[in-house]
Design a protein around this motif. Structure first.
Motif, PDB file in Angstrom:
ATOM      1  N   MET A  12       1.452 -34.279  27.164  1.00 23.69           N
ATOM      2  CA  MET A  12       1.121 -32.881  27.433  1.00 23.69           C
ATOM      3  C   MET A  12      -0.375 -32.696  27.263  1.00 23.69           C
ATOM      4  SD  MET A  12       2.153 -29.334  25.506  1.00 23.69           S
ATOM      5  CE  MET A  12       3.927 -29.501  25.497  1.00 23.69           C
ATOM      6  N   ARG A  45      10.385 -34.643  22.227  1.00 26.92           N
ATOM      7  CA  ARG A  45      11.308 -33.513  22.145  1.00 26.92           C
ATOM      8  C   ARG A  45      12.721 -34.007  22.415  1.00 26.92           C
ATOM      9  NH1 ARG A  45       8.249 -28.302  24.992  1.00 26.92           N
ATOM     10  NH2 ARG A  45       6.429 -28.399  23.637  1.00 26.92           N
ATOM     11  N   GLU A  57      15.320 -33.116  23.851  1.00 26.24           N
ATOM     12  CA  GLU A  57      15.840 -32.172  24.843  1.00 26.24           C
ATOM     13  C   GLU A  57      17.335 -32.439  25.057  1.00 26.24           C
ATOM     14  OE1 GLU A  57      14.039 -29.822  26.380  1.00 26.24           O
ATOM     15  OE2 GLU A  57      11.940 -30.477  26.447  1.00 26.24           O
ATOM     16  N   ILE A  75      11.160 -37.158  35.710  1.00 27.83           N
ATOM     17  CA  ILE A  75       9.971 -37.026  34.862  1.00 27.83           C
ATOM     18  C   ILE A  75       9.583 -35.562  34.618  1.00 27.83           C
ATOM     19  CG2 ILE A  75       9.040 -39.303  35.434  1.00 27.83           C
ATOM     20  CD1 ILE A  75       7.026 -37.871  37.303  1.00 27.83           C
ATOM     21  N   MET A  76      10.381 -34.631  35.143  1.00 24.08           N
ATOM     22  CA  MET A  76      10.059 -33.221  34.891  1.00 24.08           C
ATOM     23  C   MET A  76      10.573 -32.745  33.522  1.00 24.08           C
ATOM     24  SD  MET A  76      10.163 -31.475  38.624  1.00 24.08           S
ATOM     25  CE  MET A  76      11.766 -30.848  38.440  1.00 24.08           C
ATOM     26  N   ARG A  77      11.555 -33.439  32.964  1.00 27.07           N
ATOM     27  CA  ARG A  77      11.990 -33.085  31.606  1.00 27.07           C
ATOM     28  C   ARG A  77      12.287 -34.366  30.839  1.00 27.07           C
ATOM     29  NH1 ARG A  77      12.915 -28.714  29.067  1.00 27.07           N
ATOM     30  NH2 ARG A  77      13.202 -27.392  30.876  1.00 27.07           N
ATOM     31  N   CYS A  78      11.336 -34.768  30.034  1.00 36.67           N
ATOM     32  CA  CYS A  78      11.463 -36.030  29.300  1.00 36.67           C
ATOM     33  C   CYS A  78      11.623 -35.787  27.807  1.00 36.67           C
ATOM     34  CB  CYS A  78      10.216 -36.876  29.532  1.00 36.67           C
ATOM     35  SG  CYS A  78      10.046 -37.417  31.232  1.00 36.67           S
ATOM     36  N   ARG A  81       5.299 -33.636  34.460  1.00 38.53           N
ATOM     37  CA  ARG A  81       6.116 -32.642  35.162  1.00 38.53           C
ATOM     38  C   ARG A  81       5.421 -32.218  36.458  1.00 38.53           C
ATOM     39  NH1 ARG A  81       8.879 -27.426  32.375  1.00 38.53           N
ATOM     40  NH2 ARG A  81       9.943 -29.091  31.244  1.00 38.53           N
ATOM     41  N   GLY A 131      -0.602 -24.904  27.803  1.00 42.67           N
ATOM     42  CA  GLY A 131       0.026 -26.219  28.002  1.00 42.67           C
ATOM     43  C   GLY A 131       0.243 -26.562  29.466  1.00 42.67           C
ATOM     44  N   ILE A 132       0.158 -27.842  29.748  1.00 43.15           N
ATOM     45  CA  ILE A 132       0.557 -28.370  31.067  1.00 43.15           C
ATOM     46  C   ILE A 132       1.135 -29.762  30.842  1.00 43.15           C
ATOM     47  CG2 ILE A 132      -0.203 -29.314  33.305  1.00 43.15           C
ATOM     48  CD1 ILE A 132      -2.294 -27.351  33.555  1.00 43.15           C
ATOM     49  N   GLY A 133       2.232 -30.066  31.525  1.00 42.95           N
ATOM     50  CA  GLY A 133       2.767 -31.422  31.496  1.00 42.95           C
ATOM     51  C   GLY A 133       2.338 -32.154  32.762  1.00 42.95           C
ATOM     52  N   PHE A 189       6.838 -37.371  26.468  1.00 46.89           N
ATOM     53  CA  PHE A 189       5.988 -37.072  27.632  1.00 46.89           C
ATOM     54  C   PHE A 189       4.596 -36.691  27.161  1.00 46.89           C
ATOM     55  CE2 PHE A 189       5.806 -32.414  27.198  1.00 46.89           C
ATOM     56  CZ  PHE A 189       6.880 -32.180  26.353  1.00 46.89           C
ATOM     57  N   GLU A 234       8.683 -24.566  35.608  1.00 51.68           N
ATOM     58  CA  GLU A 234       7.472 -24.177  34.887  1.00 51.68           C
ATOM     59  C   GLU A 234       6.565 -25.400  34.782  1.00 51.68           C
ATOM     60  OE1 GLU A 234       7.863 -22.505  30.747  1.00 51.68           O
ATOM     61  OE2 GLU A 234       6.273 -23.972  30.424  1.00 51.68           O
ATOM     62  N   VAL A 235       5.426 -25.360  35.488  1.00 50.17           N
ATOM     63  CA  VAL A 235       4.498 -26.494  35.418  1.00 50.17           C
ATOM     64  C   VAL A 235       3.434 -26.301  34.344  1.00 50.17           C
ATOM     65  CG1 VAL A 235       4.796 -27.501  37.707  1.00 50.17           C
ATOM     66  CG2 VAL A 235       3.276 -25.535  37.433  1.00 50.17           C
ATOM     67  N   GLY A 236       3.286 -25.065  33.888  1.00 54.86           N
ATOM     68  CA  GLY A 236       2.313 -24.822  32.825  1.00 54.86           C
ATOM     69  C   GLY A 236       2.549 -23.454  32.228  1.00 54.86           C
ATOM     70  N   ASN A 237       1.995 -23.220  31.058  1.00 57.20           N
ATOM     71  CA  ASN A 237       2.060 -21.866  30.520  1.00 57.20           C
ATOM     72  C   ASN A 237       0.896 -21.579  29.592  1.00 57.20           C
ATOM     73  OD1 ASN A 237       2.670 -22.878  28.003  1.00 57.20           O
ATOM     74  ND2 ASN A 237       4.839 -22.433  28.131  1.00 57.20           N
TER      75      ASN A 237
HETATM   76  P1  ATP Z   1      10.640 -25.552  29.297  1.00 54.82           P
HETATM   77  O1  ATP Z   1      11.011 -24.111  29.161  1.00 54.82           O
HETATM   78  O2  ATP Z   1      10.672 -26.031  30.701  1.00 54.82           O
HETATM   79  O3  ATP Z   1      11.362 -26.421  28.337  1.00 54.82           O
HETATM   80  P2  ATP Z   1       8.594 -25.156  27.431  1.00 54.82           P
HETATM   81  O4  ATP Z   1       8.543 -23.685  27.376  1.00 54.82           O
HETATM   82  O5  ATP Z   1       9.303 -25.901  26.373  1.00 54.82           O
HETATM   83  O6  ATP Z   1       9.106 -25.616  28.863  1.00 54.82           O
HETATM   84  P3  ATP Z   1       5.953 -25.734  26.484  1.00 54.82           P
HETATM   85  O7  ATP Z   1       6.498 -26.086  25.183  1.00 54.82           O
HETATM   86  O8  ATP Z   1       5.121 -24.523  26.538  1.00 54.82           O
HETATM   87  O9  ATP Z   1       7.087 -25.669  27.579  1.00 54.82           O
HETATM   88  O10 ATP Z   1       5.153 -26.939  27.105  1.00 54.82           O
HETATM   89  C1  ATP Z   1       4.005 -26.796  27.938  1.00 54.82           C
HETATM   90  C2  ATP Z   1       4.188 -27.569  29.218  1.00 54.82           C
HETATM   91  O11 ATP Z   1       4.615 -28.897  28.959  1.00 54.82           O
HETATM   92  C3  ATP Z   1       5.255 -27.016  30.143  1.00 54.82           C
HETATM   93  O12 ATP Z   1       4.751 -25.970  30.916  1.00 54.82           O
HETATM   94  C4  ATP Z   1       5.620 -28.227  30.970  1.00 54.82           C
HETATM   95  O13 ATP Z   1       4.668 -28.421  32.004  1.00 54.82           O
HETATM   96  C5  ATP Z   1       5.482 -29.356  29.987  1.00 54.82           C
HETATM   97  N1  ATP Z   1       6.771 -29.743  29.401  1.00 54.82           N
HETATM   98  C6  ATP Z   1       7.516 -29.062  28.501  1.00 54.82           C
HETATM   99  N2  ATP Z   1       8.622 -29.737  28.166  1.00 54.82           N
HETATM  100  C7  ATP Z   1       8.578 -30.892  28.885  1.00 54.82           C
HETATM  101  C8  ATP Z   1       9.435 -32.025  28.977  1.00 54.82           C
HETATM  102  N3  ATP Z   1      10.544 -32.098  28.254  1.00 54.82           N
HETATM  103  N4  ATP Z   1       9.088 -33.034  29.810  1.00 54.82           N
HETATM  104  C9  ATP Z   1       7.947 -32.971  30.531  1.00 54.82           C
HETATM  105  N5  ATP Z   1       7.097 -31.934  30.500  1.00 54.82           N
HETATM  106  C10 ATP Z   1       7.394 -30.905  29.677  1.00 54.82           C
END
Ligand code: ATP
Ligand code: MG
Length: 416
Positions: free
Chosen positions: A158, A141, A143, A150-153, A300, A295-297, A156, A260-263
């Motif tokens: 998933m 991604r 971003e 490592i919380m926003r890569c 993250r 999803g879960i990262g 990464f 957000e750790v998962g959704n």
């Molecule tokens: P965010 O709003 O934080 O960008 P997202 O809505 O894009 O998250 P999803 O696309 O649903 O998240 O991704 C599912 C899961 O993957 C997220 O809940 C998160 O745990 C993880 N995740 C999402 N983007 C990243 C990232 N750039 N780096 C690491 N983990 C990620």
């Protein structure tokens, strides 16, 4: 593992270019290596944690009937055009590249399209449903922000699971199971007490989607928590109408910064319809498959554990995800103490207990203690001439200030 053979070393200084605590501590302790902004490699200690985390997630996904696969990162333009998600104006995080022939391909940032294409080969009847498929796979991604370690890569792993159901009711039943599985995951990973089921907007397919948000100053989101009910809402659904629907009200909510750790998300026929994933029901009638995604990262999640469970000396790993369970420190050059330490190391290994043995010579006791605190293994066990004179080994939990000396046999027994 013997620490003298571990190729990574701890660093005394924090990396200069990291603003996030998770990246700072993980780099300092040699768990990860920064390649460029938002791109990290996992080194032996970091990979061990990652494997523990993915192990917990895999366990919970298998328990709800998920079947594991691995898909490719490379994405076909024509497929993604069918759902209108190829255009950079529609999805602004694509990494794209070109084949020698000149045609474009993408690097996957999510996998609804290719998985639906796979499932079309296997789903045709109501007898093929419900089913659920997941993978641990690398996402790419582009971003804009990459300041959260490592919380926003930009690259990464998933865990993405997709559910396929006959109708909404069948979907709902699975969705509820997935919700519970997610709660188990965060509890088992040691951040259950900080993680809230958070109501978010569900778009046009469902009333709500749900995020799992962990309270931490390192987060990029704001949530509104009802502590009594143990739930939260995000800004998208912060209206009196929604609050009443889920049985809360503005006065009860406390604003917090969270990540957000998962959704989990209801997709309905958003992908099955344009891609033609259909099945024949009991009456021979053709219907679109009803889908959900989850999803879960794991990276993250690992970063979130570091952010929430560390102190000024370093990281504090819960046993469930720690790189090792025991950090055995041999202090001094005394031959007898060294022998005892070697013996204990062998014994622990024979019991299947994961142990990092700091057998390094010419490293001071102070440095060994500082490294143990930084690395954050749950149990620190010291063998020195003094501990032996006092009757055994000095055992200290990472969360405790002071340890106590106990007999070696008692320590081994206590780990069982
Ligand atoms: P965010 O709003 O934080 O960008 P997202 O809505 O894009 O998250 P999803 O696309 O649903 O998240 O991704 C599912 C899961 O993957 C997220 O809940 C998160 O745990 C993880 N995740 C999402 N983007 C990243 C990232 N750039 N780096 C690491 N983990 C990620
Ligand atoms: Mg995102």
């Amino acid at each position: 593992m013997k620490q003298s053979t571990l190729f990574t070393k701890t660093q005394k200084e924090s990396p200069a270019d990291e603003v996030s605590k998770n990246a700072e501590l993980l780099i300092k302790a040699g768990f990860i290596n920064k390649e460029m902004a938002g791109v990290y490699s996992y080194l032996p200690l970091g990979l061990r944690v990652m494997k523990k985390i993915t192990g917990i997630i895999r366990d919970e996904m298998n328990a709800i009937g998920g079947q594991e696969i691995v898909m490719t990162a490379l994405q076909d333009q024509a497929l993604w055009e069918k759902t209108d998600r190829w255009d950079d104006k529609k999805v602004d995080i694509w990494f794209k590249t070109k084949l020698k022939s000149g045609s474009e391909i993408g690097l996957g940032w999510s996998h609804e399209e290719p998985l639906v294409a796979i499932m079309k080969n296997f789903i045709s009847s109501y007898r093929d449903l419900p089913t659920a498929v997941y993978q641990f796979q690398t996402k790419f991604r582009n971003e804009t922000r990459a300041k959260s370690g490592i919380m926003r890569c930009r690259e990464f792993v998933m865990k993405d699971l997709y559910s396929f159901s006959r109708n909404e009711a069948e979907h709902e039943a699975f969705y509820e199971k997935a919700k519970e599985a997610y709660k188990n995951i965060f509890k088992r990973a040691g951040i259950g007490h900080l993680t809230y089921l958070t109501f978010a907007s569900g778009g046009i397919f469902s009333k709500y989607s749900h995020e799992f948000q962990t309270v931490t100053a390192a987060g990029e989101d704001t949530i509104y928590i009802d502590e009594e009910k143990g739930i939260a809402v995000n800004h998208e659904v912060l209206t009196d109408e929604v609050l009443a629907q889920i049985g809360t009200s503005r006065e009860k909510l406390v604003e917090q910064t969270a990540v957000e750790v998962g959704n989990i998300f209801t997709l309905s026929d958003r992908f099955s319809k344009p891609l033609g994933l259909k099945f024949k029901d009991e009456n021979g009638e053709e219907k679109n498959v009803f889908m959900g995604c989850y999803g879960i990262g794991p990276g993250r999640l690992m970063g979130t554990i570091v952010e929430t469970l560390s102190d000024d000396k370093g990281m504090i790993w819960p046993e469930s995800v720690a790189p090792f369970r025991v950090h055995l420190l041999a202090l001094g050059e005394d031959a007898d103490a060294r022998d005892e330490a070697e013996k204990l190391y062998t014994q622990l290994q024979a019991q299947g207990i994961e142990v990092l043995f700091d057998d390094r010579t010419a490293v001071s006791a102070g440095e060994k203690f500082a490294d143990a605190d930084l690395i954050g293994i749950p149990w620190r066990v010291v063998i020195s001439p003094r501990s032996l004179k006092d009757g055994g080994v000095e055992v200290k939990k990472r969360t405790e200030e002071k340890g106590s000396v106990i007999k070696i046999e008692d320590f081994i027994a206590s780990l069982k």
